[in-house]
Design a protein around this motif. Structure first.
Motif, PDB file in Angstrom:
ATOM      1  N   TYR A  15      -9.640   3.573  66.427  1.00  0.00           N
ATOM      2  CA  TYR A  15      -8.915   3.700  65.397  1.00  0.00           C
ATOM      3  C   TYR A  15      -8.411   4.931  65.189  1.00  0.00           C
ATOM      4  N   HIS A  16      -8.792   5.971  65.769  1.00  0.00           N
ATOM      5  CA  HIS A  16      -8.652   7.463  65.933  1.00  0.00           C
ATOM      6  C   HIS A  16      -7.003   7.189  66.459  1.00  0.00           C
ATOM      7  N   GLN A  17      -6.910   6.630  67.597  1.00  0.00           N
ATOM      8  CA  GLN A  17      -5.846   6.344  68.265  1.00  0.00           C
ATOM      9  C   GLN A  17      -4.737   5.784  67.515  1.00  0.00           C
ATOM     10  N   SER A  18      -4.994   4.678  66.761  1.00  0.00           N
ATOM     11  CA  SER A  18      -4.014   4.043  66.037  1.00  0.00           C
ATOM     12  C   SER A  18      -3.406   5.048  64.803  1.00  0.00           C
ATOM     13  N   LEU A  19      -4.165   5.863  64.225  1.00  0.00           N
ATOM     14  CA  LEU A  19      -3.772   6.676  63.293  1.00  0.00           C
ATOM     15  C   LEU A  19      -2.894   7.905  64.097  1.00  0.00           C
ATOM     16  N   MET A  20      -3.403   8.223  65.234  1.00  0.00           N
ATOM     17  CA  MET A  20      -2.394   9.361  65.872  1.00  0.00           C
ATOM     18  C   MET A  20      -1.150   8.617  66.048  1.00  0.00           C
ATOM     19  N   ASP A  21      -1.095   7.490  66.407  1.00  0.00           N
ATOM     20  CA  ASP A  21       0.173   7.007  66.746  1.00  0.00           C
ATOM     21  C   ASP A  21       1.212   6.807  65.265  1.00  0.00           C
ATOM     22  N   LYS A  22       0.540   6.465  64.287  1.00  0.00           N
ATOM     23  CA  LYS A  22       1.110   6.456  63.006  1.00  0.00           C
ATOM     24  C   LYS A  22       1.502   7.849  62.688  1.00  0.00           C
ATOM     25  N   MET A  23       0.881   8.657  62.777  1.00  0.00           N
ATOM     26  CA  MET A  23       1.025  10.290  62.373  1.00  0.00           C
ATOM     27  C   MET A  23       2.131  10.798  63.252  1.00  0.00           C
ATOM     28  N   SER A  24       2.304  10.285  64.451  1.00  0.00           N
ATOM     29  CA  SER A  24       3.318  10.847  65.372  1.00  0.00           C
ATOM     30  C   SER A  24       4.484  10.539  64.685  1.00  0.00           C
ATOM     31  N   ILE A  25       4.736   9.179  64.437  1.00  0.00           N
ATOM     32  CA  ILE A  25       5.881   8.738  63.683  1.00  0.00           C
ATOM     33  C   ILE A  25       6.234   9.323  62.487  1.00  0.00           C
ATOM     34  N   GLU A  26       5.114   9.431  61.704  1.00  0.00           N
ATOM     35  CA  GLU A  26       5.565  10.160  60.214  1.00  0.00           C
ATOM     36  C   GLU A  26       5.881  11.677  60.554  1.00  0.00           C
ATOM     37  N   SER A  27       5.148  12.361  61.549  1.00  0.00           N
ATOM     38  CA  SER A  27       5.304  13.977  61.526  1.00  0.00           C
ATOM     39  C   SER A  27       7.092  14.075  61.980  1.00  0.00           C
ATOM     40  N   SER A  28       7.568  13.242  62.557  1.00  0.00           N
ATOM     41  CA  SER A  28       8.827  13.325  63.145  1.00  0.00           C
ATOM     42  C   SER A  28       9.730  13.062  62.167  1.00  0.00           C
ATOM     43  N   SER A  29       9.124  12.271  60.854  1.00  0.00           N
ATOM     44  CA  SER A  29       9.907  11.817  59.731  1.00  0.00           C
ATOM     45  C   SER A  29       9.906  13.141  58.764  1.00  0.00           C
ATOM     46  N   VAL A  30       8.755  13.823  58.679  1.00  0.00           N
ATOM     47  CA  VAL A  30       8.599  15.188  58.018  1.00  0.00           C
ATOM     48  C   VAL A  30       9.320  16.165  58.539  1.00  0.00           C
ATOM     49  N   ASP A  31       9.499  16.424  59.755  1.00  0.00           N
ATOM     50  CA  ASP A  31      10.260  17.332  60.281  1.00  0.00           C
ATOM     51  C   ASP A  31      11.709  17.180  59.996  1.00  0.00           C
ATOM     52  N   THR A  32      12.270  16.066  59.646  1.00  0.00           N
ATOM     53  CA  THR A  32      13.573  16.001  59.181  1.00  0.00           C
ATOM     54  C   THR A  32      13.700  15.922  57.945  1.00  0.00           C
ATOM     55  N   CYS A  33      12.799  15.850  57.115  1.00  0.00           N
ATOM     56  CA  CYS A  33      12.962  15.641  55.517  1.00  0.00           C
ATOM     57  C   CYS A  33      13.085  17.125  55.105  1.00  0.00           C
ATOM     58  N   ARG A  34      14.487  17.667  54.845  1.00  0.00           N
ATOM     59  CA  ARG A  34      14.592  18.793  54.270  1.00  0.00           C
ATOM     60  C   ARG A  34      15.814  18.833  53.328  1.00  0.00           C
ATOM     61  N   PRO A  35      15.745  19.777  52.476  1.00  0.00           N
ATOM     62  CA  PRO A  35      16.781  19.821  51.318  1.00  0.00           C
ATOM     63  C   PRO A  35      18.186  19.815  51.711  1.00  0.00           C
ATOM     64  N   GLU A  36      19.083  18.910  51.989  1.00  0.00           N
ATOM     65  CA  GLU A  36      20.224  19.062  52.585  1.00  0.00           C
ATOM     66  C   GLU A  36      20.933  17.990  51.965  1.00  0.00           C
ATOM     67  N   GLY A  37      22.391  17.971  51.748  1.00  0.00           N
ATOM     68  CA  GLY A  37      23.116  16.876  51.292  1.00  0.00           C
ATOM     69  C   GLY A  37      22.777  16.469  49.893  1.00  0.00           C
ATOM     70  N   ASP A  38      22.536  15.247  49.839  1.00  0.00           N
ATOM     71  CA  ASP A  38      22.403  14.468  48.265  1.00  0.00           C
ATOM     72  C   ASP A  38      21.038  14.733  47.727  1.00  0.00           C
ATOM     73  N   LYS A  39      20.808  15.202  46.677  1.00  0.00           N
ATOM     74  CA  LYS A  39      19.545  15.289  46.068  1.00  0.00           C
ATOM     75  C   LYS A  39      18.897  13.994  45.970  1.00  0.00           C
ATOM     76  N   THR A  40      19.375  12.804  45.403  1.00  0.00           N
ATOM     77  CA  THR A  40      18.780  11.751  45.384  1.00  0.00           C
ATOM     78  C   THR A  40      18.345  11.057  46.648  1.00  0.00           C
ATOM     79  N   LEU A  41      19.205  11.217  47.788  1.00  0.00           N
ATOM     80  CA  LEU A  41      18.811  10.952  48.971  1.00  0.00           C
ATOM     81  C   LEU A  41      17.589  11.938  49.447  1.00  0.00           C
ATOM     82  N   TYR A  42      17.353  13.103  49.267  1.00  0.00           N
ATOM     83  CA  TYR A  42      16.381  13.870  49.638  1.00  0.00           C
ATOM     84  C   TYR A  42      14.982  13.463  48.757  1.00  0.00           C
ATOM     85  N   ILE A  43      15.039  13.191  47.553  1.00  0.00           N
ATOM     86  CA  ILE A  43      13.904  12.678  46.705  1.00  0.00           C
ATOM     87  C   ILE A  43      13.509  11.242  47.263  1.00  0.00           C
ATOM     88  N   GLU A  44      14.306  10.403  47.734  1.00  0.00           N
ATOM     89  CA  GLU A  44      14.043   9.120  48.163  1.00  0.00           C
ATOM     90  C   GLU A  44      13.205   9.356  49.406  1.00  0.00           C
TER      91      GLU A  44
END
Length: 130
Positions: A15-44
């Motif tokens: 279970y730990h490994q499956s969570l780590m796999d999910k978090m690996s994907i999520e962490s890369s998305s978090v790193d790219t979630c920056r306040p750039e461009g369109d406000k609505t897109l950022y909020i989404e």
């Protein structure tokens, strides 16, 4: 060590490994979630990230109910910290929604930081499933 105990350990590690796999994907998305461009897109993007991370947290909370008491107590402490970070993140997101003009971009920097803190809290809780 009994078979039941080693089966529990194996299941928790799996279970730990499956969570780590999910978090690996999520962490890369978090790193790219920056306040750039369109406000609505950022909020989404923020809403999508938060929803996904919250889902992982809810899954861990449910899974922790079936584990030994000592683990549940430690996990509950982490869960409280994570919930506080979640509330902070939501407050910041509401401030962005209400911001006018380009002010949302400045608020977005703190919000992205709060998203990173929320993610780190979840990663810390995941580490306990080893």
């Amino acid at each position: 060590m009994t078979n039941l105990k080693s089966d529990q350990i194996f299941e928790r590690q799996k279970y730990h490994q499956s969570l780590m796999d999910k978090m690996s994907i999520e962490s890369s998305s978090v790193d790219t979630c920056r306040p750039e461009g369109d406000k609505t897109l950022y909020i989404e993007k923020l809403e999508q990230q938060i929803k996904s991370l919250k889902s992982i947290m809810e899954d861990m909370t449910e899974k922790s109910k079936n584990l030994e008491k000592g683990f549940r107590v430690k996990f509950e402490e982490d869960r409280k910290v994570i919930e506080e970070r979640y509330r902070t993140l939501n407050k910041r997101m509401n401030n962005i929604r209400q911001a006018s003009g380009e002010a949302w971009k400045e608020l977005g920097k703190g919000t992205s930081s709060a998203l990173e803190d929320f993610t780190k809290g979840i990663k810390n809780a995941i580490s306990k499933f080893k």
